[in-house]
Design a protein around this motif. Structure first.
Motif, PDB file in Angstrom:
ATOM      1  N   THR A 250       0.849  -1.182   0.000  1.00  0.00           N
ATOM      2  CA  THR A 250       0.000   0.000   0.000  1.00  0.00           C
ATOM      3  C   THR A 250       0.890   1.240   0.000  1.00  0.00           C
ATOM      4  OG1 THR A 250      -1.692  -1.189   1.229  1.00  0.00           O
ATOM      5  CG2 THR A 250      -1.826   1.217   1.258  1.00  0.00           C
TER       6      THR A 250
ATOM      7  N   ALA B 203     -12.265   8.510   3.022  1.00  0.00           N
ATOM      8  CA  ALA B 203     -11.082   8.188   2.216  1.00  0.00           C
ATOM      9  C   ALA B 203     -10.245   7.157   2.959  1.00  0.00           C
ATOM     10  CB  ALA B 203     -10.272   9.444   1.939  1.00  0.00           C
TER      11      ALA B 203
ATOM     12  N   ARG C  78      -9.807  -2.412  -5.079  1.00  0.00           N
ATOM     13  CA  ARG C  78     -10.426  -1.844  -3.870  1.00  0.00           C
ATOM     14  C   ARG C  78     -11.666  -2.651  -3.474  1.00  0.00           C
ATOM     15  NH1 ARG C  78     -10.276   2.803  -0.984  1.00  0.00           N
ATOM     16  NH2 ARG C  78      -8.682   3.633  -2.372  1.00  0.00           N
TER      17      ARG C  78
ATOM     18  N   GLU D 298      -1.234  10.149   2.714  1.00  0.00           N
ATOM     19  CA  GLU D 298      -2.635  10.366   3.015  1.00  0.00           C
ATOM     20  C   GLU D 298      -3.509   9.976   1.825  1.00  0.00           C
ATOM     21  OE1 GLU D 298      -3.956  11.442   5.978  1.00  0.00           O
ATOM     22  OE2 GLU D 298      -1.897  11.164   6.684  1.00  0.00           O
ATOM     23  N   PRO D 299      -4.666   9.360   2.064  1.00  0.00           N
ATOM     24  CA  PRO D 299      -5.573   9.035   0.966  1.00  0.00           C
ATOM     25  C   PRO D 299      -6.188  10.296   0.369  1.00  0.00           C
ATOM     26  CG  PRO D 299      -6.605   8.528   3.062  1.00  0.00           C
ATOM     27  CD  PRO D 299      -5.197   8.943   3.365  1.00  0.00           C
ATOM     28  N   ASP D 300      -6.475  10.245  -0.907  1.00  0.00           N
ATOM     29  CA  ASP D 300      -7.120  11.345  -1.605  1.00  0.00           C
ATOM     30  C   ASP D 300      -8.620  11.283  -1.323  1.00  0.00           C
ATOM     31  OD1 ASP D 300      -8.661  12.210  -4.259  1.00  0.00           O
ATOM     32  OD2 ASP D 300      -6.789  13.353  -4.121  1.00  0.00           O
TER      33      ASP D 300
ATOM     34  N   ARG E 118      -6.740   4.617   2.209  1.00  0.00           N
ATOM     35  CA  ARG E 118      -5.652   4.160   1.345  1.00  0.00           C
ATOM     36  C   ARG E 118      -5.680   2.632   1.292  1.00  0.00           C
ATOM     37  NH1 ARG E 118      -1.049   7.043  -0.589  1.00  0.00           N
ATOM     38  NH2 ARG E 118      -2.770   8.404  -1.129  1.00  0.00           N
ATOM     39  N   ARG E 119      -5.690   2.098   0.082  1.00  0.00           N
ATOM     40  CA  ARG E 119      -5.693   0.650  -0.136  1.00  0.00           C
ATOM     41  C   ARG E 119      -4.582   0.294  -1.117  1.00  0.00           C
ATOM     42  NH1 ARG E 119      -9.666  -2.665   2.526  1.00  0.00           N
ATOM     43  NH2 ARG E 119     -11.632  -1.568   2.716  1.00  0.00           N
ATOM     44  N   SER E 120      -4.290  -0.972  -1.204  1.00  0.00           N
ATOM     45  CA  SER E 120      -3.307  -1.447  -2.173  1.00  0.00           C
ATOM     46  C   SER E 120      -3.818  -1.191  -3.588  1.00  0.00           C
ATOM     47  CB  SER E 120      -3.058  -2.943  -1.975  1.00  0.00           C
ATOM     48  OG  SER E 120      -2.198  -3.430  -2.979  1.00  0.00           O
ATOM     49  N   PRO E 121      -2.967  -0.733  -4.503  1.00  0.00           N
ATOM     50  CA  PRO E 121      -3.426  -0.459  -5.867  1.00  0.00           C
ATOM     51  C   PRO E 121      -3.607  -1.715  -6.721  1.00  0.00           C
ATOM     52  CG  PRO E 121      -1.096   0.020  -5.695  1.00  0.00           C
ATOM     53  CD  PRO E 121      -1.568  -0.337  -4.307  1.00  0.00           C
TER      54      PRO E 121
ATOM     55  N   GLU F  24     -10.062   8.152  -3.390  1.00  0.00           N
ATOM     56  CA  GLU F  24      -9.945   6.978  -2.530  1.00  0.00           C
ATOM     57  C   GLU F  24     -11.050   6.902  -1.475  1.00  0.00           C
ATOM     58  OE1 GLU F  24      -5.454   5.760  -2.095  1.00  0.00           O
ATOM     59  OE2 GLU F  24      -5.629   7.928  -1.792  1.00  0.00           O
TER      60      GLU F  24
END
Length: 188
Positions: free
Chosen positions: A85, A108, A137, A89-91, A110-113, A95
């Motif tokens: 990950t 929001a 996601r 910070e998540p967008d 954050r996750r693995s892409p 996200e």
């Protein structure tokens, strides 16, 4: 087929590790059909069995990507491998995700892409999907449900405080609460 009630956070099945599916029978087929109908009525892009009160390791998904490719299926007894990950910070826009078991809320996260999903279908055939972006996601979100984790459990401290207050204000967080897609309006 039938639309099933969706359990709201606080229901024990949502916060417990689901059990492996062992019986591939007519009852399982009916559950999967009902889960698809429930997910579509909600509407959602994924739905895990614990969200409809069934503590089994399976989820359904239905999503169209930017190339107009339909990703629709059931993942039974899934395994999930995640790419690292990204740090940061998540967008808030790109996200942000929600959950049918915490209806009407989005945060929001954050996750693995990229992920690899390996699972079994209703015909007991193993399949593997390399997913990225929103499909990755979706798989992570639904897989978390099978381990008793809601996306709110993964939020940073500030967001977790906000969602905890919201849950308390709406009277959620205790057993016995659900909503019916197509009947209840919990999005407002």
């Amino acid at each position: 087929m039938a639309v099933l009630p969706i359990r709201i956070t606080g229901e024990p099945v949502l916060h417990s590790i689901a059990e492996d599916v062992v019986d591939f029978d007519a009852e399982l087929t009916t559950l999967v059909e009902d889960m698809f109908e429930t997910m579509e009525e909600a509407p959602g892009v994924g739905l895990a069995a614990p969200q409809v009160g069934v503590g089994l390791r399976l989820f359904v998904y239905n999503w169209v990507d930017d190339d107009e490719v339909l990703w629709r299926g059931v993942a039974i007894n899934p395994e999930l491998w995640l790419a690292p990950t990204p740090i940061g910070e998540p967008d808030d826009e790109d996200e942000s995700e929600g959950c049918l078991s915490i209806p009407g809320e989005r945060f929001a996260l954050r996750r693995s892409p990229k992920v690899i999903l390996r699972a079994t279908d209703l015909n007991q055939k193993t399949f593997e999907i390399n997913a990225d972006g929103w499909l990755a996601r979706i798989f992570q979100h639904e897989y978390d449900h099978l381990d008793g984790t809601l996306y709110a459990d993964r939020l940073d401290h500030a967001q977790k405080k906000t969602v905890t207050k919201t849950i308390r204000k709406k009277g959620w967080g205790v057993p016995g609460q659900s909503w019916m897609p197509g009947e209840d309006d919990l999005e407002g």
